[in-house]
Design a protein around this motif. Structure first.
Motif, PDB file in Angstrom:
ATOM      1  N   PHE A 143      12.541   7.649   5.578  1.00 24.46           N
ATOM      2  CA  PHE A 143      12.721   6.294   5.041  1.00 24.46           C
ATOM      3  C   PHE A 143      12.327   5.235   6.061  1.00 24.46           C
ATOM      4  CE2 PHE A 143      15.833   8.133   1.848  1.00 24.46           C
ATOM      5  CZ  PHE A 143      14.930   8.000   0.809  1.00 24.46           C
ATOM      6  N   GLU A 144      12.608   5.542   7.332  1.00 21.53           N
ATOM      7  CA  GLU A 144      12.227   4.591   8.377  1.00 21.53           C
ATOM      8  C   GLU A 144      10.708   4.385   8.367  1.00 21.53           C
ATOM      9  OE1 GLU A 144      13.947   5.635  12.195  1.00 21.53           O
ATOM     10  OE2 GLU A 144      12.688   4.144  13.205  1.00 21.53           O
ATOM     11  N   ALA A 145       9.995   5.510   8.283  1.00 23.65           N
ATOM     12  CA  ALA A 145       8.531   5.427   8.265  1.00 23.65           C
ATOM     13  C   ALA A 145       8.056   4.684   7.016  1.00 23.65           C
ATOM     14  CB  ALA A 145       7.923   6.819   8.323  1.00 23.65           C
ATOM     15  N   LEU A 146       8.602   5.070   5.863  1.00 21.58           N
ATOM     16  CA  LEU A 146       8.158   4.443   4.614  1.00 21.58           C
ATOM     17  C   LEU A 146       8.458   2.950   4.597  1.00 21.58           C
ATOM     18  CD1 LEU A 146       9.109   7.174   2.002  1.00 21.58           C
ATOM     19  CD2 LEU A 146       6.816   6.472   2.709  1.00 21.58           C
ATOM     20  N   GLY A 147       9.605   2.596   5.202  1.00 20.20           N
ATOM     21  CA  GLY A 147       9.976   1.180   5.239  1.00 20.20           C
ATOM     22  C   GLY A 147       8.977   0.360   6.018  1.00 20.20           C
ATOM     23  N   LYS A 148       8.292   1.030   6.971  1.00 22.18           N
ATOM     24  CA  LYS A 148       7.351   0.285   7.809  1.00 22.18           C
ATOM     25  C   LYS A 148       5.928   0.289   7.251  1.00 22.18           C
ATOM     26  CE  LYS A 148       9.739   0.940  12.167  1.00 22.18           C
ATOM     27  NZ  LYS A 148       9.887   1.873  13.291  1.00 22.18           N
ATOM     28  N   VAL A 149       5.697   1.135   6.256  1.00 16.08           N
ATOM     29  CA  VAL A 149       4.331   1.254   5.753  1.00 16.08           C
ATOM     30  C   VAL A 149       3.880  -0.036   5.099  1.00 16.08           C
ATOM     31  CG1 VAL A 149       2.876   2.366   4.049  1.00 16.08           C
ATOM     32  CG2 VAL A 149       4.370   3.721   5.475  1.00 16.08           C
ATOM     33  N   ARG A 150       4.792  -0.621   4.323  1.00 13.96           N
ATOM     34  CA  ARG A 150       4.400  -1.872   3.662  1.00 13.96           C
ATOM     35  C   ARG A 150       4.679  -3.020   4.594  1.00 13.96           C
ATOM     36  NH1 ARG A 150       7.817  -0.115  -1.194  1.00 13.96           N
ATOM     37  NH2 ARG A 150       6.717   1.824  -1.574  1.00 13.96           N
ATOM     38  N   PRO A 151       3.742  -3.915   4.715  1.00 15.90           N
ATOM     39  CA  PRO A 151       3.969  -5.050   5.610  1.00 15.90           C
ATOM     40  C   PRO A 151       5.259  -5.762   5.209  1.00 15.90           C
ATOM     41  CG  PRO A 151       1.761  -5.119   4.634  1.00 15.90           C
ATOM     42  CD  PRO A 151       2.472  -3.983   3.998  1.00 15.90           C
ATOM     43  N   ARG A 152       6.141  -5.997   6.175  1.00 15.46           N
ATOM     44  CA  ARG A 152       7.412  -6.640   5.830  1.00 15.46           C
ATOM     45  C   ARG A 152       7.194  -8.076   5.358  1.00 15.46           C
ATOM     46  NH1 ARG A 152       7.851  -9.564  10.465  1.00 15.46           N
ATOM     47  NH2 ARG A 152       6.892  -8.565  12.238  1.00 15.46           N
ATOM     48  N   GLU A 153       6.010  -8.624   5.685  1.00 18.91           N
ATOM     49  CA  GLU A 153       5.747 -10.006   5.288  1.00 18.91           C
ATOM     50  C   GLU A 153       5.753 -10.197   3.768  1.00 18.91           C
ATOM     51  OE1 GLU A 153       4.238  -8.532   7.741  1.00 18.91           O
ATOM     52  OE2 GLU A 153       4.297  -9.893   9.464  1.00 18.91           O
ATOM     53  N   VAL A 154       5.517  -9.121   3.012  1.00 18.56           N
ATOM     54  CA  VAL A 154       5.506  -9.275   1.557  1.00 18.56           C
ATOM     55  C   VAL A 154       6.896  -9.673   1.080  1.00 18.56           C
ATOM     56  CG1 VAL A 154       5.103  -8.157  -0.643  1.00 18.56           C
ATOM     57  CG2 VAL A 154       3.668  -7.591   1.309  1.00 18.56           C
ATOM     58  N   ARG A 207       3.961 -19.622   2.445  1.00 22.40           N
ATOM     59  CA  ARG A 207       2.507 -19.674   2.575  1.00 22.40           C
ATOM     60  C   ARG A 207       2.057 -19.115   3.931  1.00 22.40           C
ATOM     61  NH1 ARG A 207      -0.464 -25.135   1.135  1.00 22.40           N
ATOM     62  NH2 ARG A 207       0.587 -25.936   2.981  1.00 22.40           N
ATOM     63  N   GLU A 208       2.846 -19.373   4.966  1.00 22.87           N
ATOM     64  CA  GLU A 208       2.534 -18.793   6.281  1.00 22.87           C
ATOM     65  C   GLU A 208       2.502 -17.269   6.205  1.00 22.87           C
ATOM     66  OE1 GLU A 208       1.440 -19.552   9.313  1.00 22.87           O
ATOM     67  OE2 GLU A 208       0.983 -21.338   8.110  1.00 22.87           O
ATOM     68  N   LYS A 209       3.489 -16.688   5.530  1.00 27.74           N
ATOM     69  CA  LYS A 209       3.548 -15.219   5.393  1.00 27.74           C
ATOM     70  C   LYS A 209       2.327 -14.728   4.622  1.00 27.74           C
ATOM     71  CE  LYS A 209       7.674 -14.985   7.214  1.00 27.74           C
ATOM     72  NZ  LYS A 209       7.799 -14.563   8.610  1.00 27.74           N
ATOM     73  N   LEU A 210       2.013 -15.452   3.550  1.00 28.28           N
ATOM     74  CA  LEU A 210       0.846 -15.071   2.748  1.00 28.28           C
ATOM     75  C   LEU A 210      -0.417 -15.073   3.609  1.00 28.28           C
ATOM     76  CD1 LEU A 210      -0.684 -14.531   0.111  1.00 28.28           C
ATOM     77  CD2 LEU A 210      -0.646 -16.986  -0.344  1.00 28.28           C
ATOM     78  N   ARG A 211      -0.533 -16.093   4.442  1.00 31.21           N
ATOM     79  CA  ARG A 211      -1.725 -16.187   5.290  1.00 31.21           C
ATOM     80  C   ARG A 211      -1.748 -15.081   6.338  1.00 31.21           C
ATOM     81  NH1 ARG A 211      -1.869 -22.807   5.409  1.00 31.21           N
ATOM     82  NH2 ARG A 211      -3.195 -22.997   3.582  1.00 31.21           N
ATOM     83  N   THR A 212      -0.570 -14.675   6.813  1.00 32.65           N
ATOM     84  CA  THR A 212      -0.531 -13.536   7.740  1.00 32.65           C
ATOM     85  C   THR A 212      -1.066 -12.292   7.046  1.00 32.65           C
ATOM     86  OG1 THR A 212       1.403 -14.486   8.792  1.00 32.65           O
ATOM     87  CG2 THR A 212       0.980 -12.156   9.218  1.00 32.65           C
ATOM     88  N   LEU A 213      -0.625 -12.077   5.800  1.00 29.63           N
ATOM     89  CA  LEU A 213      -1.081 -10.895   5.067  1.00 29.63           C
ATOM     90  C   LEU A 213      -2.593 -10.916   4.881  1.00 29.63           C
ATOM     91  CD1 LEU A 213       1.759 -10.762   2.393  1.00 29.63           C
ATOM     92  CD2 LEU A 213       1.323  -9.057   4.166  1.00 29.63           C
ATOM     93  N   ILE A 214      -3.113 -12.089   4.544  1.00 23.42           N
ATOM     94  CA  ILE A 214      -4.544 -12.166   4.262  1.00 23.42           C
ATOM     95  C   ILE A 214      -5.378 -12.160   5.536  1.00 23.42           C
ATOM     96  CG2 ILE A 214      -6.369 -13.616   3.280  1.00 23.42           C
ATOM     97  CD1 ILE A 214      -4.459 -14.417   1.091  1.00 23.42           C
ATOM     98  N   TYR A 215      -4.972 -12.933   6.538  1.00 20.89           N
ATOM     99  CA  TYR A 215      -5.841 -13.077   7.712  1.00 20.89           C
ATOM    100  C   TYR A 215      -5.525 -12.089   8.826  1.00 20.89           C
ATOM    101  CZ  TYR A 215      -7.083 -17.191   5.127  1.00 20.89           C
ATOM    102  OH  TYR A 215      -7.476 -18.026   4.135  1.00 20.89           O
ATOM    103  N   ALA A 216      -4.235 -11.747   9.026  1.00 22.90           N
ATOM    104  CA  ALA A 216      -3.928 -10.801  10.105  1.00 22.90           C
ATOM    105  C   ALA A 216      -4.064  -9.356   9.617  1.00 22.90           C
ATOM    106  CB  ALA A 216      -2.535 -11.064  10.655  1.00 22.90           C
ATOM    107  N   GLY A 265      -6.636 -10.642  -1.985  1.00 19.71           N
ATOM    108  CA  GLY A 265      -5.665 -11.219  -2.906  1.00 19.71           C
ATOM    109  C   GLY A 265      -5.081 -10.166  -3.837  1.00 19.71           C
ATOM    110  N   ILE A 266      -5.947  -9.259  -4.302  1.00 14.94           N
ATOM    111  CA  ILE A 266      -5.482  -8.214  -5.211  1.00 14.94           C
ATOM    112  C   ILE A 266      -4.499  -7.276  -4.501  1.00 14.94           C
ATOM    113  CG2 ILE A 266      -6.237  -6.138  -6.454  1.00 14.94           C
ATOM    114  CD1 ILE A 266      -6.719  -8.688  -7.996  1.00 14.94           C
ATOM    115  N   ASP A 267      -4.780  -6.944  -3.239  1.00 18.82           N
ATOM    116  CA  ASP A 267      -3.847  -6.105  -2.479  1.00 18.82           C
ATOM    117  C   ASP A 267      -2.468  -6.762  -2.435  1.00 18.82           C
ATOM    118  OD1 ASP A 267      -5.910  -4.355  -1.907  1.00 18.82           O
ATOM    119  OD2 ASP A 267      -6.395  -5.320   0.002  1.00 18.82           O
ATOM    120  N   VAL A 268      -2.451  -8.064  -2.150  1.00 16.09           N
ATOM    121  CA  VAL A 268      -1.169  -8.759  -2.039  1.00 16.09           C
ATOM    122  C   VAL A 268      -0.465  -8.781  -3.397  1.00 16.09           C
ATOM    123  CG1 VAL A 268      -0.014 -10.917  -1.413  1.00 16.09           C
ATOM    124  CG2 VAL A 268      -2.029 -10.177  -0.137  1.00 16.09           C
ATOM    125  N   ILE A 269      -1.227  -9.021  -4.457  1.00 22.89           N
ATOM    126  CA  ILE A 269      -0.643  -9.019  -5.798  1.00 22.89           C
ATOM    127  C   ILE A 269       0.013  -7.662  -6.090  1.00 22.89           C
ATOM    128  CG2 ILE A 269      -1.295  -8.836  -8.232  1.00 22.89           C
ATOM    129  CD1 ILE A 269      -1.190 -11.651  -7.663  1.00 22.89           C
TER     130      ILE A 269
END
Lengths: 407, 328
Positions: B219-230, B246-255, B260-264
């Protein structure tokens, strides 16, 4: 007949009206330049038309007795044209012995990537090699294509001139031309010019043609001057419109860049409409529809969708319910546009490293990014040895591996 | 040196090493024996052995020369059908090495091609059919145009059965000197189902955390797989901090470099997450799904990622505000 805008171009710095702050900043920069201490080798004077950018440079050259090397929008400014006309002058001593020089490239935002091929990069080169101060002017400095120039230049902002400053200049000209004109007539000309001194002087000359006396009736021949508003002004009109119809007014501005406007609104709507979540959500709903209308229009070539898109991003946004009362907000340049241009280099690096990996593990870059990199990151953060074994076996350096997991 | 990413390290190299998809494998072996085969289309969900089977087939057909006789392309990574056609053309010009009368083209993620591109591909397949055989790989057979389907022998790969996945995981753990609890294996299965790639990746990242893997490690590993920023992005929106969201969204997209589809998709997963789903009082789940689905549709149609996602987040902020007003 000489245009009065040329005939009465200021000869001294003090004759340039308005924009005191910009003038001070520019002179300070020149002084540093002459001492070899300027942080930037070039200056970019930007602001609306007729606010005195070019005049200031002329006045400086005249007052200091410098030779002015000028290249403006009516010239071709391709790579070879700039090289031919300016490069030698920028390197060599003046024709007149030890006199100074100043190089002026007017309206750089008008340089066309197509017709003036290589122009912008040649200007950057010019800035590097020049032995004399280089000054650029532009109306809209935020055009993405100007980014490299922005970074190389000291930015100096010119604002629209105040009406009283314009009236003062018009009065002076009337006196010299021997024309009788009442102050309220000049004031009307100044209002109509919307802060553009060049426009006001041109209007005055047009009306005064063959007359010694002008009155209010004469100015009826002037057309309304469409204002070239800045993005800041346009955003303000849309986001502070009391009624939706008021926001439609921005569509009358010539050369409105609506894709840019969409990004500007998206960046700033939260700041203007906070704390009303209803207003933000409604505004964003309108923006999201404007956005998809534009996408459909472009993809399927359905040009009839354009009016809907434009109206949605203006009147649509302004029709948000429960808008908070007006407050002054300092708008920001869209972060997205800024990051996108910075992002390019990073993406290219990522692509190159990813290419090495995907060939070895038989997946697509997308699968690597979405399904494998997250696991690699966990491994990297928890087991140094295992991570090292993995990236070495893939033929990667540590740095390349970090690129892939976004460290 | 073998590649130390376990999905690759333990990828079967020959058809004999593949334990699942027996029917398919026995047919493929028949192609090897007779040194003749039609064009093939492998369809099925991720992590069920499609690419592995194609590579193993190449290996068994050509032995040590398999790389010289195989062109591997990934439709998602090649820039357009013209590039694909050119690469195939350059490659198909030379004759195969050895006694097999054709060369192989493996085209992965073929269902990511537009139907126009597939039409062009069909012509290319015909043009070189004397000297090459194609193996097309796809998740969804319905996304492959019929004229291509009709030119291929179609093989449907099924999600792997639980006992086979667990057996494989245990075997890999043994090879790597890692201990793993039954319960931990169950947890991996729950998350990955029949997707062996995901299962093995989960196993390796859990092993990076602890050499004795228990259920918490998984569970620890799985918890880290998805970016916590979501999750953080949604939480900020619910709290009404749209600038931070919006800052978090930009981290997901730029970092993270997500589209956009991935984030959705990640947002969608959070809303339906089995452990801590996002719910707003008095807001039907259907409303949230429509909101997200609509943004998904608009982005696919070519709309701007950030504007569409911010439209969703600002709606969530509004719904959350109204919910909290109602309740208190």
């Amino acid at each position: 007949m000489i245009p009065w805008t040329e005939k009465y171009r200021p000869k001294k710095i003090t004759d340039v009206v308005g924009n005191e702050e910009a003038k001070k900043k520019f002179i300070a920069w020149l002084n540093l330049w002459l001492k070899g201490k300027a942080r930037k080798k070039a200056a970019l004077l930007y602001g609306p038309p007729g606010s005195g950018k070019t005049s200031l440079v002329h006045a400086v050259a005249h007052q200091f007795g410098w030779e002015l090397i000028e290249l403006n929008a009516s010239d071709v400014r391709s790579k070879s044209a700039i090289r031919e006309r300016v490069f030698n002058a920028a390197r060599m001593g003046s024709l007149y012995g030890t006199r100074g020089k100043i190089i002026l490239l007017d309206e750089v935002d008008g340089i066309s990537p197509r017709e003036d091929a290589g122009g912008l990069s040649t200007i950057l080169e010019l800035i590097q090699i020049s032995n004399y101060p280089v000054v650029l002017t532009a109306n809209d400095p935020w055009d993405p294509k100007l980014r490299p120039l922005r970074e190389a230049c000291e930015l100096i902002e010119f604002k629209k001139l105040r009406k009283t400053d314009i009236v003062k200049v018009l009065e002076e000209i009337c006196k010299k031309e021997g024309i009788t004109c009442e102050r309220h007539v000049l004031s009307a000309i100044a209002s109509n010019s919307k802060g553009d001194l060049r426009a006001a002087i041109n209007d005055l000359q047009t009306i005064a043609m063959g007359k010694k006396r002008i009155d209010l009736a004469d100015i009826s021949i002037l057309g309304d001057r469409a204002e070239q508003a800045s993005m800041f002004d346009i955003v303000r009109i849309v986001l502070t419109a009391k009624r939706p119809e008021q926001a439609l007014a921005v569509l009358r501005f010539p050369n409105l860049d609506y894709e840019m406007l969409l990004q500007w609104l998206s960046e700033n709507i939260i700041y203007q409409y906070t704390p009303s979540y209803r207003a933000i959500a409604d505004g964003y709903e309108a923006l999201s529809w404007a956005d998809i209308m534009l996408a459909r229009m472009k993809r399927k070539q359905i040009w009839s969708l354009l009016p809907y898109a434009l109206q949605l991003m203006t009147a649509g946004v302004a029709s948000a319910r429960e808008k908070p009362p007006f407050k002054f907000v300092k708008y920001k340049f869209p972060e997205k546009l800024r990051r996108l241009s910075r992002q390019k280099e990073k993406r290219e690096k990522y692509r190159q490293v990813a290419k090495k990996i995907v060939e070895k593990i038989h997946v697509s870059t997308r699968t690597l990014r979405n399904e494998i990199a997250p696991f690699l990151k966990i491994i990297y953060e928890n087991d140094e040895d295992m991570a090292k074994k993995i990236y070495r076996s893939l033929g990667l350096t540590r740095e390349e591996f970090e690129t892939i997991i976004g460290k | 040196m073998s590649i130390e990413l376990w999905v690759e390290k333990y990828r079967p190299k020959t058809l004999d090493e593949i334990i699942d998809q027996e029917e398919i494998i026995s047919r493929l072996k028949e192609f090897v024996r007779t040194k003749s085969m039609p064009h093939l289309l492998f369809a099925g969900p991720p992590g069920t052995g499609k690419t592995t089977a194609a590579l193993a087939l190449a290996h068994d057909l050509y032995g040590e020369y398999w790389r010289d006789n195989t062109l591997e392309l990934n439709a998602s990574d090649e820039r357009g059908i013209d590039v694909i056609r050119k690469r195939i053309k350059d490659y198909a010009r030379t004759l195969p090495i050895g006694d097999v009368p054709f060369k192989l083209v493996i085209l992965d993620e073929a269902d990511n091609m537009t139907s126009d591109a597939q039409q062009a591909l069909r012509r290319t397949m015909e043009l070189y059919s004397r000297t090459t055989r194609f193996i097309l790989i796809a998740n969804y057979i319905s996304k492959i145009i019929e004229p291509i389907q009709s030119r291929c022998a179609i093989f449907r790969f099924q999600p792997l059965p639980k006992e086979d996945v667990l057996k494989r995981l245990k075997w890999i753990a043994e090879q790597e000197g890692v201990e793993i609890d039954e319960e931990a294996l169950e947890a991996i299965w729950e998350e990955s189902q029949g997707d062996l790639r995901k299962a093995i990746n989960t196993l390796q990242s859990a092993a990076a955390i602890r050499k004795h893997i228990d259920v918490d490690t998984v569970f620890e590993a799985l918890g880290k797989v998805r970016p916590r920023e979501v999750k953080e992005m949604i939480e900020e929106a619910v709290k009404g901090n749209l600038v931070l969201a919006r800052e978090k969204l930009r981290t997901l997209i730029y970092a993270y470099g997500l589209s956009g589809i991935d984030v959705i998709k990640l947002l969608h997963r959070e809303v339906l997450s089995s452990r801590s789903p996002i719910r707003l009082d008095g807001v039907p789940l259907a409303d949230l799904l429509v909101l997200i689905g609509d943004a998904n549709y608009k982005i696919v149609e070519g709309a701007d990622d950030e504007i569409q996602l911010m439209a969703v987040l600002s709606k969530i902020a509004l719904l959350a505000k109204e919910a909290s007003k109602r309740s208190g």
